[in-house]
Design a protein around this motif. Structure first.
Motif, PDB file in Angstrom:
ATOM      1  N   GLU A 131       0.722  -1.148   0.052  1.00 51.62           N
ATOM      2  CA  GLU A 131      -0.106  -0.045  -0.073  1.00 51.62           C
ATOM      3  C   GLU A 131       0.895   1.484  -0.013  1.00 51.62           C
ATOM      4  OE1 GLU A 131      -3.119   2.224   2.999  1.00 51.62           O
ATOM      5  OE2 GLU A 131      -3.361  -0.027   2.444  1.00 51.62           O
ATOM      6  N   MET A 132       0.654   2.251  -0.852  1.00 48.11           N
ATOM      7  CA  MET A 132       1.247   3.354  -1.036  1.00 48.11           C
ATOM      8  C   MET A 132       0.448   4.673  -0.627  1.00 48.11           C
ATOM      9  SD  MET A 132       2.994   2.455  -4.730  1.00 48.11           S
ATOM     10  CE  MET A 132       4.262   3.906  -4.548  1.00 48.11           C
ATOM     11  N   GLY A 133      -0.849   4.422  -0.380  1.00 49.36           N
ATOM     12  CA  GLY A 133      -1.591   5.421   0.053  1.00 49.36           C
ATOM     13  C   GLY A 133      -3.210   5.236  -0.314  1.00 49.36           C
ATOM     14  N   LYS A 134      -3.867   6.227   0.091  1.00 53.17           N
ATOM     15  CA  LYS A 134      -5.305   6.196  -0.496  1.00 53.17           C
ATOM     16  C   LYS A 134      -5.852   7.456  -1.093  1.00 53.17           C
ATOM     17  CE  LYS A 134      -6.511   3.225   3.784  1.00 53.17           C
ATOM     18  NZ  LYS A 134      -7.000   2.160   3.162  1.00 53.17           N
ATOM     19  N   GLU A 135      -6.812   7.028  -1.971  1.00 53.58           N
ATOM     20  CA  GLU A 135      -7.198   8.068  -2.758  1.00 53.58           C
ATOM     21  C   GLU A 135      -7.978   9.176  -2.071  1.00 53.58           C
ATOM     22  OE1 GLU A 135      -7.584   9.660  -5.877  1.00 53.58           O
ATOM     23  OE2 GLU A 135      -8.063   7.877  -6.832  1.00 53.58           O
ATOM     24  N   GLU A 136      -7.762  10.413  -2.274  1.00 54.76           N
ATOM     25  CA  GLU A 136      -8.266  11.522  -1.711  1.00 54.76           C
ATOM     26  C   GLU A 136      -9.811  11.848  -2.389  1.00 54.76           C
ATOM     27  OE1 GLU A 136      -6.203  15.336  -1.504  1.00 54.76           O
ATOM     28  OE2 GLU A 136      -4.550  14.345  -1.660  1.00 54.76           O
ATOM     29  N   LEU A 137     -10.827  12.159  -1.692  1.00 57.31           N
ATOM     30  CA  LEU A 137     -12.353  12.108  -2.167  1.00 57.31           C
ATOM     31  C   LEU A 137     -12.550  13.708  -1.811  1.00 57.31           C
ATOM     32  CD1 LEU A 137     -13.584   8.971  -0.402  1.00 57.31           C
ATOM     33  CD2 LEU A 137     -12.714   9.220  -2.828  1.00 57.31           C
ATOM     34  N   TYR A 138     -13.611  13.772  -2.757  1.00 58.76           N
ATOM     35  CA  TYR A 138     -14.233  15.213  -2.781  1.00 58.76           C
ATOM     36  C   TYR A 138     -15.676  14.950  -2.833  1.00 58.76           C
ATOM     37  CZ  TYR A 138      -9.898  17.884  -3.188  1.00 58.76           C
ATOM     38  OH  TYR A 138      -8.876  18.628  -3.139  1.00 58.76           O
ATOM     39  N   THR A 206     -22.804  14.218  -4.896  1.00 60.13           N
ATOM     40  CA  THR A 206     -22.068  12.864  -5.033  1.00 60.13           C
ATOM     41  C   THR A 206     -20.396  12.951  -4.767  1.00 60.13           C
ATOM     42  OG1 THR A 206     -21.857  10.940  -6.767  1.00 60.13           O
ATOM     43  CG2 THR A 206     -21.137  13.350  -7.356  1.00 60.13           C
ATOM     44  N   ILE A 207     -19.830  11.725  -4.637  1.00 58.61           N
ATOM     45  CA  ILE A 207     -18.471  11.541  -4.161  1.00 58.61           C
ATOM     46  C   ILE A 207     -17.633  11.472  -5.497  1.00 58.61           C
ATOM     47  CG2 ILE A 207     -18.339   9.149  -3.984  1.00 58.61           C
ATOM     48  CD1 ILE A 207     -17.044   9.663  -1.138  1.00 58.61           C
ATOM     49  N   VAL A 208     -16.280  12.027  -5.457  1.00 54.08           N
ATOM     50  CA  VAL A 208     -15.476  12.006  -6.755  1.00 54.08           C
ATOM     51  C   VAL A 208     -14.070  11.561  -6.257  1.00 54.08           C
ATOM     52  CG1 VAL A 208     -14.707  13.259  -8.693  1.00 54.08           C
ATOM     53  CG2 VAL A 208     -17.096  13.596  -7.838  1.00 54.08           C
ATOM     54  N   PRO A 209     -13.122  10.985  -6.773  1.00 52.50           N
ATOM     55  CA  PRO A 209     -11.904  10.651  -6.364  1.00 52.50           C
ATOM     56  C   PRO A 209     -11.233  11.859  -7.170  1.00 52.50           C
ATOM     57  CG  PRO A 209     -12.960   8.701  -7.402  1.00 52.50           C
ATOM     58  CD  PRO A 209     -13.807   9.798  -7.742  1.00 52.50           C
ATOM     59  N   LYS A 210     -10.025  12.177  -6.230  1.00 49.68           N
ATOM     60  CA  LYS A 210      -9.243  13.536  -6.884  1.00 49.68           C
ATOM     61  C   LYS A 210      -9.076  13.540  -8.380  1.00 49.68           C
ATOM     62  CE  LYS A 210      -5.389  16.673  -5.736  1.00 49.68           C
ATOM     63  NZ  LYS A 210      -4.303  16.627  -4.810  1.00 49.68           N
ATOM     64  N   GLU A 237     -12.879  13.911   4.489  1.00 46.44           N
ATOM     65  CA  GLU A 237     -11.944  13.279   5.505  1.00 46.44           C
ATOM     66  C   GLU A 237     -12.105  11.735   5.227  1.00 46.44           C
ATOM     67  OE1 GLU A 237      -9.554  14.485   7.681  1.00 46.44           O
ATOM     68  OE2 GLU A 237     -10.075  16.491   6.952  1.00 46.44           O
ATOM     69  N   ASN A 238     -13.148  11.282   4.480  1.00 45.38           N
ATOM     70  CA  ASN A 238     -13.522   9.946   4.391  1.00 45.38           C
ATOM     71  C   ASN A 238     -12.008   9.545   3.610  1.00 45.38           C
ATOM     72  OD1 ASN A 238     -15.564  11.590   4.343  1.00 45.38           O
ATOM     73  ND2 ASN A 238     -16.883   9.799   4.033  1.00 45.38           N
ATOM     74  N   GLU A 239     -11.876   8.114   4.066  1.00 49.30           N
ATOM     75  CA  GLU A 239     -10.665   7.542   3.074  1.00 49.30           C
ATOM     76  C   GLU A 239     -11.113   6.999   1.692  1.00 49.30           C
ATOM     77  OE1 GLU A 239      -8.555   4.935   5.771  1.00 49.30           O
ATOM     78  OE2 GLU A 239      -7.174   6.490   6.592  1.00 49.30           O
ATOM     79  N   GLY A 240     -10.501   7.369   0.879  1.00 50.74           N
ATOM     80  CA  GLY A 240     -11.179   6.426  -0.482  1.00 50.74           C
ATOM     81  C   GLY A 240     -10.138   5.176  -0.561  1.00 50.74           C
ATOM     82  N   SER A 241     -10.394   4.466  -1.499  1.00 55.08           N
ATOM     83  CA  SER A 241      -9.577   2.915  -1.626  1.00 55.08           C
ATOM     84  C   SER A 241      -8.158   2.894  -1.674  1.00 55.08           C
ATOM     85  CB  SER A 241     -10.337   2.550  -2.984  1.00 55.08           C
ATOM     86  OG  SER A 241     -10.004   3.312  -4.091  1.00 55.08           O
ATOM     87  N   SER A 242      -7.554   2.092  -1.291  1.00 54.51           N
ATOM     88  CA  SER A 242      -6.200   2.265  -1.445  1.00 54.51           C
ATOM     89  C   SER A 242      -5.598   1.930  -2.691  1.00 54.51           C
ATOM     90  CB  SER A 242      -5.608   0.806  -0.430  1.00 54.51           C
ATOM     91  OG  SER A 242      -6.168   1.123   0.957  1.00 54.51           O
ATOM     92  N   PHE A 243      -4.546   2.398  -2.712  1.00 51.31           N
ATOM     93  CA  PHE A 243      -3.803   2.154  -4.198  1.00 51.31           C
ATOM     94  C   PHE A 243      -2.356   1.863  -3.661  1.00 51.31           C
ATOM     95  CE2 PHE A 243      -3.417   6.699  -3.476  1.00 51.31           C
ATOM     96  CZ  PHE A 243      -1.928   6.893  -3.518  1.00 51.31           C
ATOM     97  N   GLY A 244      -1.682   1.003  -4.675  1.00 50.95           N
ATOM     98  CA  GLY A 244      -0.224   0.762  -4.259  1.00 50.95           C
ATOM     99  C   GLY A 244       0.153  -0.310  -5.415  1.00 50.95           C
ATOM    100  N   LEU A 245       1.481  -0.840  -5.111  1.00 50.20           N
ATOM    101  CA  LEU A 245       2.127  -1.676  -6.168  1.00 50.20           C
ATOM    102  C   LEU A 245       1.682  -3.049  -5.749  1.00 50.20           C
ATOM    103  CD1 LEU A 245       4.266  -0.948  -8.242  1.00 50.20           C
ATOM    104  CD2 LEU A 245       5.987  -1.664  -6.669  1.00 50.20           C
ATOM    105  N   GLY A 246       1.751  -4.082  -6.717  1.00 54.04           N
ATOM    106  CA  GLY A 246       1.364  -5.407  -6.658  1.00 54.04           C
ATOM    107  C   GLY A 246       0.152  -5.740  -6.143  1.00 54.04           C
ATOM    108  N   ARG A 247      -0.029  -7.180  -6.178  1.00 52.54           N
ATOM    109  CA  ARG A 247      -1.435  -7.704  -5.696  1.00 52.54           C
ATOM    110  C   ARG A 247      -1.136  -8.911  -5.002  1.00 52.54           C
ATOM    111  NH1 ARG A 247      -2.522  -3.271  -7.256  1.00 52.54           N
ATOM    112  NH2 ARG A 247      -3.804  -2.597  -8.669  1.00 52.54           N
ATOM    113  N   ILE A 248      -2.100  -9.199  -4.091  1.00 55.11           N
ATOM    114  CA  ILE A 248      -1.970 -10.546  -3.208  1.00 55.11           C
ATOM    115  C   ILE A 248      -3.346 -10.980  -3.233  1.00 55.11           C
ATOM    116  CG2 ILE A 248      -2.478  -9.169  -0.858  1.00 55.11           C
ATOM    117  CD1 ILE A 248      -0.733 -11.204   0.144  1.00 55.11           C
ATOM    118  N   GLY A 249      -3.364 -12.342  -3.455  1.00 54.39           N
ATOM    119  CA  GLY A 249      -4.695 -13.056  -3.417  1.00 54.39           C
ATOM    120  C   GLY A 249      -4.541 -14.510  -2.963  1.00 54.39           C
TER     121      GLY A 249
END
Length: 373
Positions: A131-138, A206-210, A237-249
């Motif tokens: 995880e590298m961060g979370k999307e900013e929301l508006y 409505t809600i919009v990712p940055k 202040e709500n946290e958006g979805s996580s974004f980052g490198l790679g995937r785990i499943g």
């Protein structure tokens, strides 16, 4: 009637999916050669920009190359016909071929490179690995006459606003009355210059990712009937979805490391691969980073992966993996070739949706540098 497509429009389509803001610091993405200020007829998607790829583009009358790996990563001290980079640049400029690069932003994007690799493995249930961060929301609020609320709501949802979990087109609206007086020089959709107008309107929220703000505003304005669209934007202040490198499943059923390595080999269509670990060890949780993931061993282990798939594994890193009990499979860097059809399909879908007259192809030139004997 089909419409012509500009290079700028194509890039906007792509960056709606994988914006530049997702790229890792220092990554050499974006325009590498040529211009975005031109109409394009034929696009070729490639993993690497090598001379055989450019020759293929010339032969097939391509005017835009979409690449994953940066063509110019280190500054060029000279450009001559005596080295490959110089010859490639000469051919690209002579034939007016634009080169655009999307690297780690495509790796990180939802549905991007690492998701494509997971798709090839048949692993559906997955999450971000590093995880590298979370999307900013508006919060986006727009005031719409009742007669046009459905058109605006549809435009917002189609442009990416109002996505919450697995739901799209999420909005909330309240009814009210808007007032305005058109002044001299206006061309009002409703009312007359100099007269106060009262209109039954809907306040739509409505809600919009940055990274989608520009796109959402543009689509809303096109659907809105007023000469001037009234709207508000509120950072949340709500946290958006996580974004980052790679995937785990997780695999549907457990396999031994040997069985899973054979599955990886077949899924990625590679003639050979390297494996670190006990081949009889049971595997269920899989982590993957396309390309070079050497520096992420500890984080992958901490995340709970039984096996880590990545390329370019170093000798001493393999020893480190053994030391922490992490199984590793290295199928090579070239497995990232999956992006060719993945990006091709995405761009085709977007261009067809917008009725754009352009052909998208995947390069067939081989850029794998290794041979297996």
């Amino acid at each position: 009637m089909n419409k012509t497509l500009t290079a700028q429009e194509l890039v906007k389509m792509f960056e709606h999916w994988a914006p530049k803001s997702l790229a890792m610091e220092g990554d050499k993405i974006g325009l590498h050669v040529g211009t975005l200020n031109k109409k394009i007829r034929k696009v070729m998607v490639t993993l690497d920009v090598l001379e055989n790829v450019v020759d293929e583009a010339i032969e097939k009358n391509v005017d835009f190359i979409f690449a994953h790996h940066p063509f110019i990563f280190k500054p060029l001290k000279k450009v001559t016909q005596d080295d490959e980079k110089g010859r490639i640049l000469g051919k690209l400029m002579k034939h007016d071929i634009t080169v655009y690069v999307a690297h780690t932003n495509l790796d990180i994007a939802n549905g991007g490179m690492n998701d494509m690799l997971m798709d090839e493995l048949g692993i559906k249930e997955r999450d971000v690995l590093i995880e590298m961060g979370k999307e900013e929301l508006y919060k986006f609020v727009v005031f719409v006459p009742e007669s046009h609320q459905e058109e605006v709501r549809e435009a917002l949802g189609n442009s990416g606003a109002g996505h919450i979990g697995l739901y799209s087109h999420c909005t909330f609206q309240t009814q009210g009355q808007g007032t305005f007086k058109p002044l001299e020089g206006t061309n009002p959709y409703i009312g007359s210059q100099g007269e106060l107008e009262k209109v039954d309107e809907v306040r739509m929220e409505t809600i919009v990712p940055k990274h989608l703000l520009t796109q959402v505003l543009r689509e809303a304005e096109e659907a809105h009937p007023y000469e001037e669209m009234a709207y508000d934007l509120y950072p949340l202040e709500n946290e958006g979805s996580s974004f980052g490198l790679g995937r785990i499943g997780t695999l549907d059923e457990k396999m031994t490391l040997k069985e899973f390595a054979e599955h990886v080999k077949k899924s990625f269509d590679v003639p050979a691969l390297r494996v670190v670990g006990d081949l009889n060890k049971s595997i269920r949780t899989v982590g993957i980073i396309g390309g070079d993931g050497n520096k992420f061993l500890t984080q992958v282990k901490r995340k709970g992966a039984d096996v880590f798939i990545t390329g370019d594994l170093y000798y001493h890193t393999a020893h480190d993996a053994m030391g922490i009990g992490l199984n590793v499979i290295d199928p090579g860097h070239h497995v990232e070739k999956v992006m060719k059809n993945g990006v091709k399909n995405y761009l085709e879908e977007q261009c067809q949706k917008d009725n754009k007259d352009v052909e998208i192809i995947a390069s067939t030139a081989n850029t794998e540098p290794f041979q297996f004997l």
